[in-house]
Design a protein around this motif. Structure first.
Motif, mmCIF file in Angstrom:
data_model
loop_
_atom_site.group_PDB
_atom_site.id
_atom_site.type_symbol
_atom_site.label_atom_id
_atom_site.label_comp_id
_atom_site.label_asym_id
_atom_site.label_seq_id
_atom_site.Cartn_x
_atom_site.Cartn_y
_atom_site.Cartn_z
ATOM 1 N N LEU A 180 0.839 -1.199 0.000
ATOM 2 C CA LEU A 180 0.000 0.000 0.000
ATOM 3 C C LEU A 180 0.875 1.249 0.000
ATOM 4 O O LEU A 180 0.655 2.173 -0.801
ATOM 5 N N PHE A 181 1.882 1.272 0.866
ATOM 6 C CA PHE A 181 2.781 2.425 0.968
ATOM 7 C C PHE A 181 3.491 2.697 -0.358
ATOM 8 O O PHE A 181 3.499 3.828 -0.863
ATOM 9 N N GLU A 182 4.069 1.676 -0.934
ATOM 10 C CA GLU A 182 4.873 1.853 -2.147
ATOM 11 C C GLU A 182 4.015 2.261 -3.342
ATOM 12 O O GLU A 182 4.434 3.096 -4.161
ATOM 13 N N ASN A 183 2.839 1.682 -3.481
ATOM 14 C CA ASN A 183 1.966 2.036 -4.610
ATOM 15 C C ASN A 183 1.420 3.456 -4.488
ATOM 16 O O ASN A 183 1.299 4.171 -5.490
ATOM 17 N N VAL A 184 1.076 3.868 -3.286
ATOM 18 C CA VAL A 184 0.587 5.232 -3.079
ATOM 19 C C VAL A 184 1.711 6.235 -3.350
ATOM 20 O O VAL A 184 1.488 7.307 -3.924
ATOM 21 N N LYS A 185 2.926 5.882 -2.969
ATOM 22 C CA LYS A 185 4.081 6.782 -3.164
ATOM 23 C C LYS A 185 4.374 7.014 -4.648
ATOM 24 O O LYS A 185 4.946 8.042 -5.033
ATOM 25 N N LYS A 186 3.998 6.088 -5.512
ATOM 26 C CA LYS A 186 4.245 6.221 -6.957
ATOM 27 C C LYS A 186 3.369 7.306 -7.608
ATOM 28 O O LYS A 186 3.661 7.773 -8.705
ATOM 29 N N ILE A 187 2.282 7.682 -6.956
ATOM 30 C CA ILE A 187 1.341 8.661 -7.528
ATOM 31 C C ILE A 187 1.983 10.051 -7.546
ATOM 32 O O ILE A 187 2.668 10.450 -6.604
ATOM 33 N N ASN A 188 1.743 10.797 -8.606
ATOM 34 C CA ASN A 188 2.297 12.154 -8.740
ATOM 35 C C ASN A 188 1.491 13.158 -7.911
ATOM 36 O O ASN A 188 0.801 14.038 -8.454
ATOM 37 N N TRP A 189 1.603 13.065 -6.611
ATOM 38 C CA TRP A 189 0.810 13.922 -5.723
ATOM 39 C C TRP A 189 1.129 15.397 -5.927
ATOM 40 O O TRP A 189 0.273 16.272 -5.750
#
Length: 371
Positions: free
Chosen positions: A73-82
């Motif tokens: 969950l952490f790694e996939n969310v971090k990939k998003i261009n926030w």
């Protein structure tokens, strides 16, 4: 920038919601259970928020992925261009749901997602912490059957909040559901619509807005309008386009009845706020004294029933009276929503068409009589 959007809606309204978005020229629209997916840019986002009668809100769908562990969950969310959406001083609270998945703790998922976003933004903005004093970007997540959807809410208050219902009666129908009843009743610009148990007037107001082509979100604001990433004039352009499409030449009119004078006062005020008061009259009258008008007439109503306001016996007595008053005549149509499986039996005849809808969490049937 091409964005992917999701528009959650009441179960049973997916087709209406999708068709409406297509009508407005929005592309790659597909209906799924409880939501509609589509693509576009920031203009699309503004157009969908302002014009959708049936969506509950418009969310940017940032990512979807399979997830079984907090690390995933952490790694996939971090990939998003926030950083494309959230400025260095803007707020980004997290809320969501977990259903039938390996990760079932909502608070833990909230913490992991928040930590992941902070980590990404810290690297991009070279900041050790964020004060989050600016505009709010509400992040939503849904983890269902081990599939995570990460979304950004653009609407703020739900789209059913059109801005006209400052007050309501004890059991108001949701505006999005009322709009669906109006559409399924095929209300057009030359119709005469009646609600013999109108309460705070929502059904008739939605009917008038539909007939006059008044965009449901025209007179309200949306959370994303305060975002730094939002082009300055995109919402005003879409509002101006919506204003130009309002019809003033139509012959639509409506009348609402209720036994509660205070409810009728609320209905009159709501109609004024919606800009349709000149099209609707509200009068005190018991359903026992209901009389059909001459000519074509569309009756749409959400009668009180056992789970809402009346005991079951009183509700059934009401259905019987409706069956006696809603005569099978040429030019008359009736649309009634009820959770009672015995409605047709008590009403006295079979509906020409039925459709399953939800009024909140309550499973209902929309009964339509038009032959």
């Amino acid at each position: 920038m091409e964005l992917r959007f999701t528009a959650p809606c009441i179960f049973g309204l997916e087709g209406l919601c999708a068709n409406e978005l297509r009508f407005h020229g929005i592309e790659n629209v597909s209906a799924e259970n409880g939501r509609v997916i589509f693509t576009g840019d920031y203009s699309t986002l503004a157009k969908a928020n302002i014009n959708s009668h049936y969506a509950e809100r418009i969310l940017i769908l940032l990512a979807e992925f399979e997830v079984h562990t907090f690390d995933e969950l952490f790694e996939n969310v971090k990939k998003i261009n926030w950083e494309d959406f959230i400025g260095s001083s803007e707020a980004f609270p997290v809320k969501g749901r977990c259903l039938n998945s390996d990760l079932m703790s909502v608070p833990d998922c909230q913490k992991i997602i928040k930590k992941s976003i902070v980590t990404r933004l810290s690297e991009k903005y070279m900041l050790p912490w964020f004060d989050e004093t600016g505009a709010t970007h509400q992040i939503q997540f849904l983890i269902f059957n081990n599939k995570a959807s990460i979304m950004l809410d653009t609407s703020g208050s739900g789209l059913h909040k059109r801005g006209y219902r400052a007050q309501s009666n004890d059991a108001p129908i949701k505006e999005t559901l009322a709009a669906a009843m109006v559409e399924l009743s095929r209300v057009r610009s030359n119709h005469f619509v009646t609600d013999p148990m109108c309460g705070s007037g929502t059904i008739l107001i939605e009917a008038a807005m539909k007939a006059l082509n008044i965009a449901p979100g025209l007179n309200r604001y949306f959370a994303c309008e305060k975002w730094k990433c939002m082009p300055a004039d995109v919402f005003e352009r879409e509002r101006e386009s919506a204003r130009e499409k309002i019809r003033t030449d139509c012959t639509f009119r409506a009348v609402g009845y209720d036994i509660d004078e205070s409810a009728l006062e609320v209905a009159r005020r709501n109609a004024e706020l919606a800009g349709v008061a000149d099209r609707i009259s509200f009068n005190k009258r018991d359903i026992k004294n209901f009389v059909l008008d001459e000519g074509f007439q569309t009756v749409i109503t959400n009668p009180p029933y056992g789970e809402r306001l009346l005991d079951v016996k009183s509700a059934e007595q009401l259905y019987k009276i409706m069956g006696e008053k809603f005569l099978k005549l040429k030019g008359k149509s009736y649309t009634i929503i009820s959770p009672d499986d015995d409605f047709e039996k008590i009403f006295g005849r079979k509906a020409d068409k039925r459709r399953k809808l939800y009024n909140g969490t309550l499973k209902c049937q929309l009964y339509m009589f038009f032959k």
